[in-house]
Design a protein around this motif. Structure first.
Motif, PDB file in Angstrom:
ATOM      1  N   ALA A  72       1.584  97.357 -24.914  1.00  0.00           N
ATOM      2  CA  ALA A  72       0.745  96.227 -25.304  1.00  0.00           C
ATOM      3  C   ALA A  72       1.521  95.233 -26.175  1.00  0.00           C
ATOM      4  O   ALA A  72       1.312  94.027 -26.088  1.00  0.00           O
ATOM      5  N   LEU A  73       2.427  95.739 -26.998  1.00  0.00           N
ATOM      6  CA  LEU A  73       3.089  94.891 -27.983  1.00  0.00           C
ATOM      7  C   LEU A  73       4.594  94.755 -27.785  1.00  0.00           C
ATOM      8  O   LEU A  73       5.192  93.775 -28.224  1.00  0.00           O
ATOM      9  N   ASP A  74       5.238  95.740 -27.152  1.00  0.00           N
ATOM     10  CA  ASP A  74       6.699  95.767 -27.085  1.00  0.00           C
ATOM     11  C   ASP A  74       7.292  95.084 -25.867  1.00  0.00           C
ATOM     12  O   ASP A  74       8.491  94.808 -25.835  1.00  0.00           O
ATOM     13  N   ILE A  75       6.488  94.845 -24.830  1.00  0.00           N
ATOM     14  CA  ILE A  75       7.035  94.330 -23.576  1.00  0.00           C
ATOM     15  C   ILE A  75       7.574  92.908 -23.764  1.00  0.00           C
ATOM     16  O   ILE A  75       6.927  92.057 -24.375  1.00  0.00           O
ATOM     17  N   ARG A  76       8.766  92.684 -23.228  1.00  0.00           N
ATOM     18  CA  ARG A  76       9.406  91.374 -23.299  1.00  0.00           C
ATOM     19  C   ARG A  76       9.826  90.941 -21.899  1.00  0.00           C
ATOM     20  O   ARG A  76      10.043  91.761 -21.012  1.00  0.00           O
ATOM     21  N   GLN A  77       9.922  89.641 -21.707  1.00  0.00           N
ATOM     22  CA  GLN A  77      10.400  89.122 -20.436  1.00  0.00           C
ATOM     23  C   GLN A  77      11.810  89.636 -20.188  1.00  0.00           C
ATOM     24  O   GLN A  77      12.660  89.606 -21.064  1.00  0.00           O
ATOM     25  N   GLY A  78      12.038  90.136 -18.990  1.00  0.00           N
ATOM     26  CA  GLY A  78      13.341  90.695 -18.652  1.00  0.00           C
ATOM     27  C   GLY A  78      13.395  92.204 -18.724  1.00  0.00           C
ATOM     28  O   GLY A  78      14.370  92.810 -18.256  1.00  0.00           O
ATOM     29  N   ASP A  79      12.380  92.850 -19.313  1.00  0.00           N
ATOM     30  CA  ASP A  79      12.302  94.312 -19.271  1.00  0.00           C
ATOM     31  C   ASP A  79      12.222  94.753 -17.813  1.00  0.00           C
ATOM     32  O   ASP A  79      11.726  94.003 -16.957  1.00  0.00           O
ATOM     33  N   SER A  80      12.668  95.958 -17.517  1.00  0.00           N
ATOM     34  CA  SER A  80      12.712  96.388 -16.123  1.00  0.00           C
ATOM     35  C   SER A  80      12.445  97.878 -15.994  1.00  0.00           C
ATOM     36  O   SER A  80      12.487  98.618 -16.978  1.00  0.00           O
ATOM     37  N   PHE A  81      12.173  98.291 -14.757  1.00  0.00           N
ATOM     38  CA  PHE A  81      11.940  99.708 -14.490  1.00  0.00           C
ATOM     39  C   PHE A  81      12.509 100.082 -13.135  1.00  0.00           C
ATOM     40  O   PHE A  81      12.664  99.249 -12.239  1.00  0.00           O
ATOM     41  N   ARG A  82      12.849 101.356 -13.010  1.00  0.00           N
ATOM     42  CA  ARG A  82      13.244 101.959 -11.748  1.00  0.00           C
ATOM     43  C   ARG A  82      12.485 103.274 -11.649  1.00  0.00           C
ATOM     44  O   ARG A  82      12.350 103.983 -12.642  1.00  0.00           O
ATOM     45  N   VAL A  83      12.020 103.612 -10.467  1.00  0.00           N
ATOM     46  CA  VAL A  83      11.240 104.838 -10.339  1.00  0.00           C
ATOM     47  C   VAL A  83      11.431 105.460  -8.957  1.00  0.00           C
ATOM     48  O   VAL A  83      11.396 104.768  -7.945  1.00  0.00           O
ATOM     49  N   ILE A  84      11.695 106.767  -8.943  1.00  0.00           N
ATOM     50  CA  ILE A  84      11.711 107.561  -7.724  1.00  0.00           C
ATOM     51  C   ILE A  84      10.454 108.423  -7.759  1.00  0.00           C
ATOM     52  O   ILE A  84      10.224 109.154  -8.718  1.00  0.00           O
ATOM     53  N   PHE A  97      13.171 103.079 -17.822  1.00  0.00           N
ATOM     54  CA  PHE A  97      12.512 101.869 -18.316  1.00  0.00           C
ATOM     55  C   PHE A  97      13.408 101.243 -19.374  1.00  0.00           C
ATOM     56  O   PHE A  97      13.811 101.914 -20.336  1.00  0.00           O
ATOM     57  N   THR A  98      13.721  99.965 -19.162  1.00  0.00           N
ATOM     58  CA  THR A  98      14.553  99.230 -20.117  1.00  0.00           C
ATOM     59  C   THR A  98      13.674  98.269 -20.883  1.00  0.00           C
ATOM     60  O   THR A  98      13.036  97.395 -20.298  1.00  0.00           O
ATOM     61  N   ASN A  99      13.613  98.463 -22.204  1.00  0.00           N
ATOM     62  CA  ASN A  99      12.767  97.661 -23.077  1.00  0.00           C
ATOM     63  C   ASN A  99      13.616  97.063 -24.189  1.00  0.00           C
ATOM     64  O   ASN A  99      14.223  97.785 -24.980  1.00  0.00           O
ATOM     65  N   GLN A 100      13.695  95.729 -24.202  1.00  0.00           N
ATOM     66  CA  GLN A 100      14.452  95.007 -25.216  1.00  0.00           C
ATOM     67  C   GLN A 100      15.893  95.523 -25.322  1.00  0.00           C
ATOM     68  O   GLN A 100      16.437  95.723 -26.403  1.00  0.00           O
ATOM     69  N   GLY A 101      16.492  95.791 -24.153  1.00  0.00           N
ATOM     70  CA  GLY A 101      17.890  96.197 -24.113  1.00  0.00           C
ATOM     71  C   GLY A 101      18.129  97.685 -24.242  1.00  0.00           C
ATOM     72  O   GLY A 101      19.255  98.149 -24.044  1.00  0.00           O
ATOM     73  N   GLN A 102      17.102  98.470 -24.553  1.00  0.00           N
ATOM     74  CA  GLN A 102      17.253  99.912 -24.693  1.00  0.00           C
ATOM     75  C   GLN A 102      16.654 100.604 -23.484  1.00  0.00           C
ATOM     76  O   GLN A 102      15.514 100.341 -23.109  1.00  0.00           O
ATOM     77  N   THR A 103      17.429 101.487 -22.853  1.00  0.00           N
ATOM     78  CA  THR A 103      16.981 102.158 -21.638  1.00  0.00           C
ATOM     79  C   THR A 103      16.567 103.595 -21.923  1.00  0.00           C
ATOM     80  O   THR A 103      17.307 104.355 -22.552  1.00  0.00           O
TER      81      THR A 103
END
Length: 461
Positions: free
Chosen positions: A224-236, A257-263
């Motif tokens: 709700a609060l941490d998501i930033r534009q450019g965050d990404s995900f990969r999922v199998i 899941f990569t959030n604010q540069g941390q994966t």
């Protein structure tokens, strides 16, 4: 190293294996994947195979690329089970009848030309005939009638479950038939521009799969609060199919899941005695445990009681937490990792701190004398970190801590609530898990690289 060739022959061109592997993977993905058009919110692909979850044995990215090619080549070939060709069922002419609102078996049997005696004989049969007592509108009954006599009845309970009743020498015999769902392995990725749900939807993930993804990473990322534009995900993940058509989602096998540069990376691992859980590649649990008490060596002065008489208001007022008696200034600790979502005065609670832990859990600490340094809304805290000090602000008769525990928005008794486990992978499973984790990370990287190659190829066209 010098390569020699005959003067009259044309030298063979030699390419590095990594180039061959990348080209092979890219070609296979282009054949095998269902790729959405590029969008500002997400790009996605699905790689589908008729294999269950990945084996625990390790495999290299090169081996994975070879398997992807083999799967692509075999994608349109008919697939047989271990027995070869399934046993052919008896050829029957079926008459379908849908259950209507208010229907009884007698009503349905009458519509297909059968009578009450047929109903009695069927219900007197052996096996799971009692299932016919639970019919619901919209379900289907299929009748096989020969010479005005019922020889078989199929009650379709769901897409996978049905009750088959057949006439035998000793009357009717009923048995449950359950169709086995086939797990296909799929891959999707996305880049977030506005919201996780929009990106996941464009990546082809269902709402339930998106919620599961958020739940897995919810201990580390506040969606709700941490998501930033450019965050990404990969999922199998798995999709469960029946007769070539998807029925429902299966499990997430591995995700990043990569959030604010941390994966963050999560790997699913299941054992017969412990069930399935998600762990980091090192074997630590993705879930975070809670401390049972936020104050060391404090006694409980008032228990959780939804019918308690308030000591100040002298009215029946629910006591939604547990009170810990302690001297003014005693440190109060966060019982779990999370984010402070409120720090300030809140009516009768006085000075209060509320912490959100992942998606499902929340804790509240009330009547504080003061807050610890740096504690404010938006602050991330670690389990055991001091967040404030015992006081008597608000409606309190003396210094104490009032502590509340919430699960999915509902208050729970902090003393008796079952807390989530956060044990690492068991020692006896560690070696097998690490091999699986290495394999899954390699597969995530290989699929992502293939996707990137396809994007580049599309741009060059």
């Amino acid at each position: 190293m010098t390569r020699h060739h005959n003067p009259g022959s044309k030298p063979k061109t030699s390419y590095p294996r990594i180039h061959l592997m990348a080209a092979a993977a890219c070609s296979a993905i282009m054949v095998l994947t269902l790729t959405l058009l590029p969008s500002p919110d997400a790009t996605a692909t699905k790689t589908v195979r008729l294999k269950p979850a990945f084996d625990k044995a390790t495999s290299s990215p090169a081996q994975l690329a070879d398997q992807v090619i083999a799967d692509a080549q075999n994608a349109d070939e008919p697939l047989l089970d271990d027995a070869g060709v399934a046993e052919l069922a008896p050829q029957r002419h079926w008459l379908d009848e849908k259950v209507r609102s208010g229907d009884t078996l007698s009503h349905i049997f009458k519509r297909v030309g059968l009578g009450s005696r047929d109903v009695h004989e069927v219900m007197s049969g052996k096996g799971d005939v009692d299932q016919l007592k639970k019919i619901h509108p919209g379900q289907v009954m299929r009748f096989a009638i020969e010479d005005q006599k019922l020889v078989a009845l199929e009650y379709v309970i769901s897409r996978t479950d049905s009750l088959l009743i057949e006439q035998g020498e000793e009357g009717y015999q009923a048995r449950m038939e359950i169709k086995e769902l086939v797990p296909y392995t799929s891959y999707a990725e996305g880049t977030i521009n506005s919201s996780l749900f929009l990106a996941a939807q464009k990546a082809g993930l269902s709402e339930s799969m998106t919620m599961e993804l958020a739940s897995i990473f919810g201990w580390d990322v506040d969606f709700a609060l941490d998501i930033r534009q450019g965050d990404s995900f990969r999922v199998i993940y798995q999709e469960l199919h029946l007769d070539g058509e998807k029925v429902k989602d299966g499990d997430i096998l591995g995700a990043q899941f990569t959030n604010q540069g941390q994966t963050f990376t999560a790997i699913r691992y299941e054992t017969s005695d412990r069930g399935a859980s998600y762990f980091t590649p090192e074997g630590d649990s993705m879930r975070k445990a809670f401390l049972r008490s936020p104050i060391d060596f404090a006694r409980i002065s008032s228990h959780f009681n939804l019918s308690r008489k308030h000591p100040v208001l002298h009215t029946i007022r629910a006591h939604k937490g547990t009170d810990y008696a302690a001297s003014r200034g005693t440190p109060i600790k966060a019982t779990g990792d999370g984010k402070v979502v409120f720090a300030g005065r809140k009516g009768g609670y006085g000075k209060v701190v509320i912490i959100q832990h992942g998606q499902a859990y929340k804790t509240l600490y009330a009547h504080m004398h003061n807050y610890a340094r740096g504690i404010r809304s938006g602050t991330r805290v670690r389990q055991g970190q001091v967040i404030g000090y015992v006081g008597s602000t608000g409606l309190a008769t003396g210094p104490h801590l009032h502590y509340e525990f919430y699960l999915n928005g509902a208050v729970r008794n902090p003393v008796t609530v079952k807390l989530p486990h956060a044990e690492p992978i068991a020692k006896q499973d560690k070696e097998a898990f690490l091999a699986l984790a290495k394999q899954m990370e390699g597969q995530l990287s290989t699929y992502a690289a293939a996707m990137e190659s396809e994007k580049v190829a599309n741009l060059d066209q």
